[in-house]
Design a protein around this motif. Structure first.
Motif, PDB file in Angstrom:
ATOM      1  N   GLY A 130     -18.834  -0.914   0.818  1.00 44.02           N
ATOM      2  CA  GLY A 130     -17.891  -0.781   2.034  1.00 44.02           C
ATOM      3  C   GLY A 130     -17.747  -2.357   2.678  1.00 44.02           C
ATOM      4  O   GLY A 130     -18.225  -3.341   2.078  1.00 44.02           O
ATOM      5  N   VAL A 131     -17.731  -2.061   3.904  1.00 44.75           N
ATOM      6  CA  VAL A 131     -17.717  -3.502   4.760  1.00 44.75           C
ATOM      7  C   VAL A 131     -19.090  -3.874   5.034  1.00 44.75           C
ATOM      8  O   VAL A 131     -19.907  -3.366   5.610  1.00 44.75           O
ATOM      9  N   VAL A 132     -19.140  -5.231   4.502  1.00 48.81           N
ATOM     10  CA  VAL A 132     -20.319  -5.940   5.020  1.00 48.81           C
ATOM     11  C   VAL A 132     -20.153  -6.815   6.480  1.00 48.81           C
ATOM     12  O   VAL A 132     -21.116  -6.507   7.364  1.00 48.81           O
ATOM     13  N   VAL A 147      -7.280   0.616  -6.799  1.00 50.58           N
ATOM     14  CA  VAL A 147      -8.244  -0.267  -6.463  1.00 50.58           C
ATOM     15  C   VAL A 147      -8.592  -0.394  -4.992  1.00 50.58           C
ATOM     16  O   VAL A 147      -9.609  -0.966  -4.568  1.00 50.58           O
ATOM     17  N   THR A 148      -7.517  -0.482  -4.108  1.00 49.04           N
ATOM     18  CA  THR A 148      -7.688  -0.553  -2.570  1.00 49.04           C
ATOM     19  C   THR A 148      -8.195   0.689  -2.121  1.00 49.04           C
ATOM     20  O   THR A 148      -8.966   0.792  -1.040  1.00 49.04           O
ATOM     21  N   GLY A 149      -8.224   1.944  -2.810  1.00 49.89           N
ATOM     22  CA  GLY A 149      -8.792   3.048  -2.309  1.00 49.89           C
ATOM     23  C   GLY A 149      -7.786   3.857  -1.189  1.00 49.89           C
ATOM     24  O   GLY A 149      -8.139   4.530  -0.254  1.00 49.89           O
ATOM     25  N   GLU A 150      -6.712   3.303  -1.019  1.00 48.67           N
ATOM     26  CA  GLU A 150      -5.844   3.965  -0.037  1.00 48.67           C
ATOM     27  C   GLU A 150      -4.407   3.933  -0.489  1.00 48.67           C
ATOM     28  O   GLU A 150      -3.738   3.128  -1.637  1.00 48.67           O
ATOM     29  N   THR A 151      -3.503   4.799   0.123  1.00 52.16           N
ATOM     30  CA  THR A 151      -1.923   5.080  -0.107  1.00 52.16           C
ATOM     31  C   THR A 151      -1.371   3.759   0.293  1.00 52.16           C
ATOM     32  O   THR A 151      -1.583   3.442   1.446  1.00 52.16           O
ATOM     33  N   VAL A 152      -0.464   3.266  -0.445  1.00 51.80           N
ATOM     34  CA  VAL A 152       0.168   1.942   0.309  1.00 51.80           C
ATOM     35  C   VAL A 152       0.935   2.455   1.414  1.00 51.80           C
ATOM     36  O   VAL A 152       1.370   3.509   1.573  1.00 51.80           O
ATOM     37  N   ALA A 153       1.058   1.587   2.387  1.00 50.12           N
ATOM     38  CA  ALA A 153       1.622   1.837   3.793  1.00 50.12           C
ATOM     39  C   ALA A 153       3.116   1.526   3.751  1.00 50.12           C
ATOM     40  O   ALA A 153       3.715   1.759   4.778  1.00 50.12           O
ATOM     41  N   ASN A 208       6.402  -5.747  -3.114  1.00 49.17           N
ATOM     42  CA  ASN A 208       4.959  -6.041  -2.545  1.00 49.17           C
ATOM     43  C   ASN A 208       4.530  -4.887  -1.680  1.00 49.17           C
ATOM     44  O   ASN A 208       5.113  -4.506  -0.871  1.00 49.17           O
ATOM     45  N   PHE A 209       3.348  -4.271  -2.025  1.00 52.31           N
ATOM     46  CA  PHE A 209       2.880  -2.956  -1.547  1.00 52.31           C
ATOM     47  C   PHE A 209       2.176  -3.531  -0.309  1.00 52.31           C
ATOM     48  O   PHE A 209       0.875  -3.998  -0.608  1.00 52.31           O
ATOM     49  N   ALA A 210       2.146  -2.974   0.774  1.00 48.83           N
ATOM     50  CA  ALA A 210       1.664  -3.132   2.067  1.00 48.83           C
ATOM     51  C   ALA A 210       0.184  -2.347   2.039  1.00 48.83           C
ATOM     52  O   ALA A 210       0.046  -1.194   1.502  1.00 48.83           O
ATOM     53  N   MET A 211      -0.779  -2.935   2.777  1.00 48.44           N
ATOM     54  CA  MET A 211      -2.181  -2.169   2.733  1.00 48.44           C
ATOM     55  C   MET A 211      -2.998  -2.742   4.036  1.00 48.44           C
ATOM     56  O   MET A 211      -2.216  -3.710   4.664  1.00 48.44           O
ATOM     57  N   THR A 212      -4.233  -2.207   4.233  1.00 49.20           N
ATOM     58  CA  THR A 212      -5.122  -2.704   5.218  1.00 49.20           C
ATOM     59  C   THR A 212      -5.701  -3.888   4.702  1.00 49.20           C
ATOM     60  O   THR A 212      -5.954  -4.080   3.402  1.00 49.20           O
ATOM     61  N   VAL A 213      -6.156  -4.774   5.559  1.00 46.08           N
ATOM     62  CA  VAL A 213      -6.937  -6.003   5.261  1.00 46.08           C
ATOM     63  C   VAL A 213      -8.550  -5.568   4.604  1.00 46.08           C
ATOM     64  O   VAL A 213      -8.740  -6.072   3.601  1.00 46.08           O
ATOM     65  N   GLU A 214      -8.971  -4.399   5.131  1.00 51.15           N
ATOM     66  CA  GLU A 214     -10.136  -3.546   4.554  1.00 51.15           C
ATOM     67  C   GLU A 214      -9.712  -3.197   3.071  1.00 51.15           C
ATOM     68  O   GLU A 214     -10.628  -3.350   2.315  1.00 51.15           O
ATOM     69  N   ALA A 271      -9.822  -6.236   0.564  1.00 53.82           N
ATOM     70  CA  ALA A 271     -11.248  -6.573   0.572  1.00 53.82           C
ATOM     71  C   ALA A 271     -11.911  -5.652  -0.302  1.00 53.82           C
ATOM     72  O   ALA A 271     -12.603  -6.267  -1.180  1.00 53.82           O
ATOM     73  N   ARG A 272     -11.431  -4.524  -0.379  1.00 52.39           N
ATOM     74  CA  ARG A 272     -12.349  -3.532  -1.065  1.00 52.39           C
ATOM     75  C   ARG A 272     -11.980  -3.599  -2.443  1.00 52.39           C
ATOM     76  O   ARG A 272     -12.811  -3.695  -3.417  1.00 52.39           O
TER      77      ARG A 272
END
Length: 335
Positions: A35-37, A176-182, A193-199, A202-203
């Motif tokens: 996760g986040v470091v 690979v991002t572990g989230e549903t595209v926003a 181009n699919f939106a996602m969080t910065v986290e 990075a994930r």
């Protein structure tokens, strides 16, 4: 859903006449496999990754077997992840790639623009030629798209959101991002181009950093794409460009990739780290400085290397060569 401006922190300052003239703000996240470091700003800020997503967009090229069926080289894989300058080396490789597929420049859907490479631009002017789609900075990515499309026997309009290729890209992105595209938007090269969080970004990069050969199609694909980028820095952007210069400065140990509107990612296998950042105002000088500072912070880039020094701090001069001010990293970044 966090807006891109919510919670951003200062990362770079510009001074003139003893006064602070400009402050660039950003979000940045470092992830490992757990996760986040570390994080600056708001990890949940939703962004368009733009061209920093090319490694995710290239996953179907390998996972469908299309790359190996066509005998693509490591250089082809690097170009598929590139935002190149349209130099001869880039245009030539993309053109030969399409010819090997039995296709041509007209089969691309990225559009044409002038090359960023001055030698090629001057050649076109002197020859009274117009730039073509091979000069587009995304022509390698689109050549990869066409390779998959041909392999799947799908229709030619491969940038449409409901095309089998783009459905595969979306699925890979979410996994690979572990989230549903926003959400999604149309990129400069006409691809979704699919939106996602910065986290999330990075994930995803951390997964590339920790991928190992022989552990399934996904890890094999991530491993090969990362090594291809690091082995061919001149193909990823071009001479004098940040991605090329910084990857050379790190001797192929790290793969980095920029995106429009000041997005940057880095894949650091020796640390198992993935880095993602977004400068809110879209300022490239700040995103280039920020990724440089983060790479120096984690110990994979010598901050005294000329490629690092010129991006993190320096003197500003006007057209007469007079010193007018300076720029530097903001206090506390990267703290």
């Amino acid at each position: 859903m966090a807006k891109v401006s919510d919670g951003a922190v200062p990362v770079m300052e510009v001074w003139r006449g003893g006064l602070l003239e400009c402050v660039h703000q950003a979000h940045a996240v470092i992830c490992d496999a757990k996760g986040v470091v570390a994080a600056w700003g708001n990890p949940q800020a939703v962004i368009f990754p733009r061209s920093s997503a090319k490694m995710m967009q290239a996953l179907p090229l390998l996972e469908t077997g299309a790359a190996d069926a066509r005998g693509l080289s490591q250089a082809h894989l690097a170009l598929a992840c590139a935002s190149h300058r349209g130099a001869h080396v880039h245009v030539d490789l993309a053109g030969r790639w399409l010819a090997d597929l039995g296709l041509g420049e007209s089969d691309l859907r990225c559009g044409a623009h002038e090359p960023g490479d001055l030698t090629e631009r001057n050649r076109l002017v002197e020859a009274h030629e117009k730039p073509c789609q091979l000069h587009n900075n995304c022509s390698g990515k689109h050549s990869g798209f066409l390779t998959v499309t041909q392999h799947l026997k799908a229709g030619p309009e491969y940038v449409e959101i409901d095309h089998p290729l783009q459905k595969a890209v979306r699925l890979a992105t979410e996994e690979v991002t572990g989230e549903t595209v926003a959400g999604w938007g149309v990129d400069g090269c006409s691809a979704p181009n699919f939106a996602m969080t910065v986290e999330g970004l990075a994930r995803a990069m951390a997964k590339y950093a920790t991928a190992r050969e022989g552990h399934g199609a996904r890890e094999d694909a991530m491993f090969r794409l990362t090594r291809a980028m690091a082995a061919h820095p001149h193909l990823i952007s071009g001479e004098g460009e940040t991605c090329t210069e910084l990857m050379r400065a790190m001797d192929g140990r790290v793969a980095i990739k920029g995106g429009a509107e000041a997005v940057y990612v880095a894949i650091v296998p020796e640390k198992g780290f993935g880095i993602a950042l977004k400068v809110v105002d879209g300022g490239y000088r700040a995103s280039e400085a920020a990724v440089t500072a983060l790479l120096a912070k984690i110990g994979v880039l010598d901050p005294a290397h000329p490629a690092a020094v010129k991006r993190m701090a320096g003197v500003q001069r006007n057209w007469r060569g007079l010193e007018t001010g300076f720029y530097r990293m903001a206090d506390g970044f990267p703290g």
